[in-house]
Design a protein around this motif. Structure first.
Motif, PDB file in Angstrom:
ATOM      1  N   GLU A 664      55.686   5.990 -36.582  1.00 38.13           N
ATOM      2  CA  GLU A 664      54.757   5.018 -37.157  1.00 38.13           C
ATOM      3  C   GLU A 664      54.559   5.270 -38.650  1.00 38.13           C
ATOM      4  O   GLU A 664      54.594   4.344 -39.463  1.00 38.13           O
ATOM      5  N   MET A 665      54.372   6.551 -39.030  1.00 37.34           N
ATOM      6  CA  MET A 665      54.146   6.881 -40.443  1.00 37.34           C
ATOM      7  C   MET A 665      55.374   6.580 -41.292  1.00 37.34           C
ATOM      8  O   MET A 665      55.277   6.039 -42.394  1.00 37.34           O
ATOM      9  N   LEU A 666      56.561   6.907 -40.759  1.00 36.26           N
ATOM     10  CA  LEU A 666      57.793   6.644 -41.505  1.00 36.26           C
ATOM     11  C   LEU A 666      57.973   5.163 -41.776  1.00 36.26           C
ATOM     12  O   LEU A 666      58.343   4.749 -42.878  1.00 36.26           O
ATOM     13  N   GLY A 667      57.716   4.347 -40.757  1.00 32.40           N
ATOM     14  CA  GLY A 667      57.833   2.905 -40.935  1.00 32.40           C
ATOM     15  C   GLY A 667      56.881   2.393 -41.998  1.00 32.40           C
ATOM     16  O   GLY A 667      57.232   1.539 -42.816  1.00 32.40           O
ATOM     17  N   GLN A 668      55.660   2.943 -42.012  1.00 28.42           N
ATOM     18  CA  GLN A 668      54.651   2.484 -42.977  1.00 28.42           C
ATOM     19  C   GLN A 668      55.039   2.853 -44.409  1.00 28.42           C
ATOM     20  O   GLN A 668      54.974   2.027 -45.321  1.00 28.42           O
ATOM     21  N   ILE A 669      55.467   4.120 -44.612  1.00 28.06           N
ATOM     22  CA  ILE A 669      55.763   4.536 -45.992  1.00 28.06           C
ATOM     23  C   ILE A 669      57.037   3.861 -46.500  1.00 28.06           C
ATOM     24  O   ILE A 669      57.128   3.509 -47.677  1.00 28.06           O
ATOM     25  N   TYR A 670      58.004   3.617 -45.612  1.00 27.56           N
ATOM     26  CA  TYR A 670      59.238   2.975 -46.061  1.00 27.56           C
ATOM     27  C   TYR A 670      59.011   1.504 -46.382  1.00 27.56           C
ATOM     28  O   TYR A 670      59.578   0.976 -47.339  1.00 27.56           O
ATOM     29  N   SER A 671      58.166   0.856 -45.606  1.00 27.76           N
ATOM     30  CA  SER A 671      57.860  -0.555 -45.878  1.00 27.76           C
ATOM     31  C   SER A 671      57.170  -0.704 -47.221  1.00 27.76           C
ATOM     32  O   SER A 671      57.396  -1.667 -47.958  1.00 27.76           O
ATOM     33  N   ALA A 672      56.296   0.277 -47.541  1.00 22.40           N
ATOM     34  CA  ALA A 672      55.547   0.200 -48.792  1.00 22.40           C
ATOM     35  C   ALA A 672      56.388   0.604 -49.993  1.00 22.40           C
ATOM     36  O   ALA A 672      56.279   0.016 -51.072  1.00 22.40           O
ATOM     37  N   PHE A 673      57.231   1.612 -49.813  1.00 17.69           N
ATOM     38  CA  PHE A 673      58.043   2.111 -50.939  1.00 17.69           C
ATOM     39  C   PHE A 673      59.316   2.747 -50.389  1.00 17.69           C
ATOM     40  O   PHE A 673      59.346   3.936 -50.070  1.00 17.69           O
ATOM     41  N   PRO A 674      60.389   1.976 -50.243  1.00 16.16           N
ATOM     42  CA  PRO A 674      61.614   2.478 -49.609  1.00 16.16           C
ATOM     43  C   PRO A 674      62.228   3.665 -50.362  1.00 16.16           C
ATOM     44  O   PRO A 674      62.368   3.615 -51.594  1.00 16.16           O
ATOM     45  N   GLN A 675      62.578   4.700 -49.604  1.00 13.31           N
ATOM     46  CA  GLN A 675      63.227   5.868 -50.194  1.00 13.31           C
ATOM     47  C   GLN A 675      64.245   6.426 -49.212  1.00 13.31           C
ATOM     48  O   GLN A 675      64.046   6.397 -47.990  1.00 13.31           O
ATOM     49  N   ALA A 676      65.323   6.981 -49.773  1.00 11.58           N
ATOM     50  CA  ALA A 676      66.430   7.466 -48.947  1.00 11.58           C
ATOM     51  C   ALA A 676      66.004   8.586 -48.015  1.00 11.58           C
ATOM     52  O   ALA A 676      66.515   8.712 -46.898  1.00 11.58           O
ATOM     53  N   SER A 677      65.073   9.428 -48.459  1.00 13.02           N
ATOM     54  CA  SER A 677      64.666  10.569 -47.635  1.00 13.02           C
ATOM     55  C   SER A 677      64.081  10.125 -46.300  1.00 13.02           C
ATOM     56  O   SER A 677      64.242  10.809 -45.278  1.00 13.02           O
ATOM     57  N   ALA A 678      63.386   8.982 -46.284  1.00 18.49           N
ATOM     58  CA  ALA A 678      62.837   8.465 -45.027  1.00 18.49           C
ATOM     59  C   ALA A 678      63.955   8.041 -44.080  1.00 18.49           C
ATOM     60  O   ALA A 678      63.890   8.264 -42.858  1.00 18.49           O
ATOM     61  N   LEU A 679      65.003   7.422 -44.622  1.00 23.14           N
ATOM     62  CA  LEU A 679      66.145   7.026 -43.802  1.00 23.14           C
ATOM     63  C   LEU A 679      66.867   8.252 -43.239  1.00 23.14           C
ATOM     64  O   LEU A 679      67.313   8.254 -42.085  1.00 23.14           O
ATOM     65  N   ASP A 680      66.989   9.296 -44.041  1.00 25.01           N
ATOM     66  CA  ASP A 680      67.661  10.513 -43.586  1.00 25.01           C
ATOM     67  C   ASP A 680      66.891  11.168 -42.447  1.00 25.01           C
ATOM     68  O   ASP A 680      67.481  11.677 -41.487  1.00 25.01           O
ATOM     69  N   LEU A 681      65.557  11.173 -42.568  1.00 24.49           N
ATOM     70  CA  LEU A 681      64.733  11.738 -41.500  1.00 24.49           C
ATOM     71  C   LEU A 681      64.862  10.901 -40.225  1.00 24.49           C
ATOM     72  O   LEU A 681      64.978  11.440 -39.115  1.00 24.49           O
TER      73      LEU A 681
END
Length: 897
Positions: A664-681
């Motif tokens: 849930e947290m990953l989806g929220q932070i990526y929607s607000a500000f996309p970053q590669a580290s979230a995709l890698d996780l």
């Protein structure tokens, strides 16, 4: 031929003006795409027959140096690779033109002069010996000062600069052997040329001696003489013919401006194995080497590392290369003994390698060589030599640091588990006074090198660990003490229970006091992770809390403050320490490394939660607070993702209780500000949990959010986000591998994903293209299992084929060809009939993928490719060959690079 302007323009005629325009575009246009087009066009221009003529116009005095350099480089290219194109009756004219231009450029620019000299050297190698029997003599004659010619009534010519002419001649003579060494020649031709060039040494050597001895020669000329000699000795010219010149080089050692070059030249000259045939010459050089001893002592006393290092190189080169020959000269045994003592002095130069001295390591091989040579003699001779040299070997072990360094080197390279020497060394180490920081550093590294031995002999840990912990509190020993503790905790963790409290207490203290730099703090946390992993399960959580509580409290304080640069670094540092700790804290791997131990990597979740999971759940709210203030800072977000990424990789299925809230947290932070580290996780979570039913809904929801957000980025133009494109491709390659039925969801637009892959293939960044190739390889392997994937392939497979061929044909760097070949292999393996049709349709377009390849060559490529459905190596060769043809590089010499 492509134009030197932009990919869309029409072809341009090969003229001097257009070549010059392309060069300006290459050197000064900020647009990388235009630079690449210019580079490609110029490379093709150099292969043209017209290059023989336009190169001279580019060397005109009114041209800028970059243009002149290209003209000279083109000459070298034509002479070295297209010599057969030039009629024999033009050879003399070319030679005279080259000599004339070298004279003209003798005053610079240096890069143009050197390139012209290389071109003439290449020409000489093509003509020697039949068509040019005495090249060196002719070159020397051409550079003789000429009388002014004023008969034309225009007055005297501009005055010549003798030094510039001399330097130009020396440059020419220097590059001649170098061009021979770097040229690709048949063995017979190489032997013929080597013999011919060696014969020219009789002309070169006296001239170099005269210049080196002359009072009128500047330092610049003398340095060039030394460099020239160094180049010629690579041809194995006889030391007997040049030892007097080598002797002259020793005088240059007293000149600080010439010292480095003189050392290099002398070492090169006396290191030639062939020198051993000239015993008298070697014996005559010995006193000169010994004469440097006083200069060596002075340099050592003054801490002049450069001078002592250079003289040591000369002494070692003489002693090591010719050890046996000089030992056999019984009439000169005292001189060789003096040389050995000189090398011993180098070994014992005060200081700490490699910080304050760099000579001691140079001598190590010499001592082994001398020992081997002495022991190779008959017994009677051997006894005499041992009597002379044994005392020197005893002196070698008088320096504690050298002894420890030796033990450390041995322990790092061979198995010391069965050595009967190590127990004695371990017993002696605690008795060493480590008040000397340099010695203490070596002691730490020595202990670290013996960590595996200590794991097999844990009873010895009690005497060693106090020294390591003593070193841990000293900032000067930061690197050595922390790395040693980490090695001990990794190798000996199962036996550290009795010492755990001491290790944790000292470590907590140095971390709170910030004694170590950030990188060493990370190592220390990794060490403590190994230590905690092996403790009894009921102790781990309590000790873990005790260790991290001060840092979590500091993180909480920082989270309440407004963002600023100082806070940012502190937050990243603390998150980094937690990441490092969780990298190695794995309670399931206590038996890791024991022979026959079962792998714990697929164990089901335990009844009690993993201590790391407990801690992560406790700090989760704090981490969310940090993200709320630092969401737009990629470094902080990356550090947060790093904590969870390291935990997932280490805990595997034990991380399960965190999946829902982290998704849930990953989806929220990526929607607000996309970053590669979230995709890698997210990719790690897919890898571990996509196959578990009770987690699949969370994983599916996360993937849908990440994909939807990333598709928006691609629609707006992804060029500024190569890292996101790369991670997105890796993520979906992982999904295709682990859980392809996620693509049955209506929320995932498979066609849009396919086009994202197409765009990613066209990126110039290698990692992004590699990731896109992996995505398509996995995509193609799943097309028969997932109907939606198959539908997209049927509709857009031709576009994929066309894109890959365009990249292979020159649209992408040649280094990426291997990845494109894997996509083509996968297409042929999973849909050969369709690939055959797509290849036929795309390759029938004139000039596609390159104007360099003919219809016949494209047909051959198609047939070869379609025949291979399993042999990956063969497909790579086929695609590489076709790529070279498309780029006009086949047979140019570039194909080996």
């Amino acid at each position: 031929m492509e134009p030197p302007v932009s990919p869309g323009d029409s072809p341009v005629e090969l003229t001097v003006e257009n070549v010059e325009s392309a060069l300006y575009q290459l050197y000064f246009d900020p647009d990388m795409e235009r630079k690449n087009v210019a580079q490609k066009w110029l490379t093709q221009a150099q292969t043209s027959a017209r290059a023989w003529s336009f190169c001279w116009a580019l060397l005109s005095p009114d041209k800028i140096p970059e243009v002149q350099f290209f003209g000279a480089s083109t000459l070298h290219t034509k002479i070295s690779r297209h010599w057969s194109d030039l009629p024999a009756d033009q050879h003399e004219s070319l030679r005279m033109q080259l000599l004339s231009h070298i004279l003209h450029f003798s005053s610079g620019p240096k890069m143009v002069l050197t390139r012209l000299c290389v071109a003439l050297a290449s020409m000489a190698l093509n003509l020697i010996p039949q068509a040019w029997s005495q090249p060196v003599a002719d070159m020397v004659r051409a550079f003789q000062p000429q009388k002014p010619d004023s008969e034309d009534g225009s007055g005297a010519k501009a005055p010549q600069d003798p030094q510039s002419h001399c330097l130009a001649l020396l440059e020419l003579l220097t590059v001649l052997p170098e061009e021979f060494q770097s040229s690709r020649l048949a063995q017979a031709r190489r032997g013929q040329l080597r013999e011919a060039l060696a014969g020219e040494w009789a002309v070169v050597c006296p001239m170099l001696r005269q210049l080196l001895q002359s009072q009128d020669s500047s330092n610049q000329v003398k340095e060039k003489v030394l460099r020239c000699l160094s180049s010629w000795v690579g041809l194995d010219v006889a030391l007997g013919e040049s030892h007097e010149l080598v002797q002259d080089c020793f005088t240059a050692l007293s000149n600080p401006e010439l010292f480095d070059m003189a050392v290099e030249t002398i070492v090169n000259a006396i290191s030639q194995p062939d020198c051993q045939r000239y015993v008298n010459a070697l014996v005559n050089l010995l006193p000169l080497v010994l004469g440097l001893h006083d200069q060596l002592k002075t340099a050592a006393q003054n801490g002049d590392m450069e001078t002592s290092h250079g003289i040591c190189r000369i002494a070692v080169a003489m002693g090591e290369t010719h050890s046996r020959v000089l030992l056999e000269q019984v009439d000169h045994w005292q001189e060789y003994l003096a040389l050995v003592n000189m090398i011993l002095f180098c070994t014992g130069i005060p200081g700490h390698y490699p910080v304050s001295e760099t000579t001691s390591s140079l001598t190590l091989t010499f001592w082994y060589t001398l020992q081997d040579d002495i022991l190779s003699f008959e017994e009677d001779k051997q006894a005499v030599y041992l009597q002379v040299y044994r005392p020197i070997y005893f002196q070698l072990v008088d320096d504690t640091e050298a002894l420890l360094f030796g033990f450390q080197s041995i322990a790092e390279t061979i198995d010391v588990n069965y050595s009967d020497v190590i127990p004695g060394l371990i017993g002696l180490i605690p008795r060493i006074n480590i008040s000397n920081i340099m010695l203490a550093d070596t002691v730490m590294y020595t202990i670290g090198s013996l960590a595996e031995w200590l794991a097999d002999h844990p009873v010895m840990l009690g005497g060693i660990l106090p020294m390591v912990l003593q070193g841990l509190v000293k900032p000067e020993l930061s690197v050595s003490s922390v790395s040693t503790l980490k090695r001990i905790c990794r190798e000996c963790r199962l036996d550290l229970g009795p010492y755990a409290q001491d290790i944790l207490t000292v470590s907590q203290d140095v971390l709170v006091k910030e004694i170590h730099k950030s990188s060493q703090c990370m190592w220390l946390m990794q060490a403590l992770g190994f230590l905690l992993s092996a403790l009894p399960a009921e102790e781990i959580l309590g000790r873990l809390h005790s260790l991290i509580t001060p840092h979590v409290q500091q993180l909480d304080t920082l989270a309440q403050q407004e963002p600023n640069p100082a806070n940012k670094q502190s937050i990243i540092h603390i998150l980094g320490m937690l990441s490092s700790l969780f990298t190695t804290l794995d309670i399931n791997r206590q038996t890791d490394g024991l022979e026959g131990a079962a792998s714990p990597r697929l164990t089901p979740p335990q009844s009690t939660q993993n201590p790391v999971v407990v801690v992560l759940q406790q700090v989760f709210t704090l981490i969310q607070t940090i993200l709320s203030k630092w969401l737009h800072d990629s470094d902080v977000v990356e550090a947060v993702c790093g904590v969870f990424d390291k935990s997932v990789r280490t805990l595997l299925h034990d991380f399960g209780p965190m999946v829902a809230q982290l998704s849930e947290m990953l989806g929220q932070i990526y929607s607000a500000f996309p970053q590669a580290s979230a995709l890698d996780l997210a990719r790690q979570m897919v890898h571990i949990f996509a196959g578990e039913e009770h987690h699949i809904s969370n994983i599916r929801s996360l993937i849908e959010v990440l994909t939807s957000t990333t598709l928006n980025i691609f629609q707006q133009g992804p060029r500024d986000h190569p890292d996101i494109a790369e991670s997105f491709m890796h993520l979906h390659a992982q999904i295709l591998k682990r859980k392809p039925d996620l693509y049955l969801s209506d929320q995932l637009d498979v066609k849009a994903l396919f086009y994202c892959g197409i765009l990613s293939v066209k990126f110039p960044e290698t990692p992004t293209v590699k990731a896109a190739s992996m995505f398509f390889t996995e995509f193609l392997s799943r097309c028969k299992d997932v109907p939606s994937l198959g539908d997209v392939l049927q509709r857009d497979g031709k576009l994929l084929t066309e894109t890959i061929l365009q990249a292979v044909g020159g649209g992408s760097p040649r280094s990426l060809t291997e990845h494109f070949s894997e996509v083509l292999l996968s297409l042929n393996r999973h849909c050969p009939a369709l690939l055959s049709q797509w290849l036929k349709e795309t390759l029938q377009t004139p000039g596609f993928p390159s104007a360099q390849v003919s219809t016949e060559q494209k047909h051959t490529f198609t047939q070869q490719l379609l025949r291979e459905q399993t042999n990956k190596r063969r497909v790579k060769e086929i695609v590489k060959e076709f790529s070279l043809l498309c780029r006009g590089l086949q047979g140019s010499g570039y194909s080996d690079y």
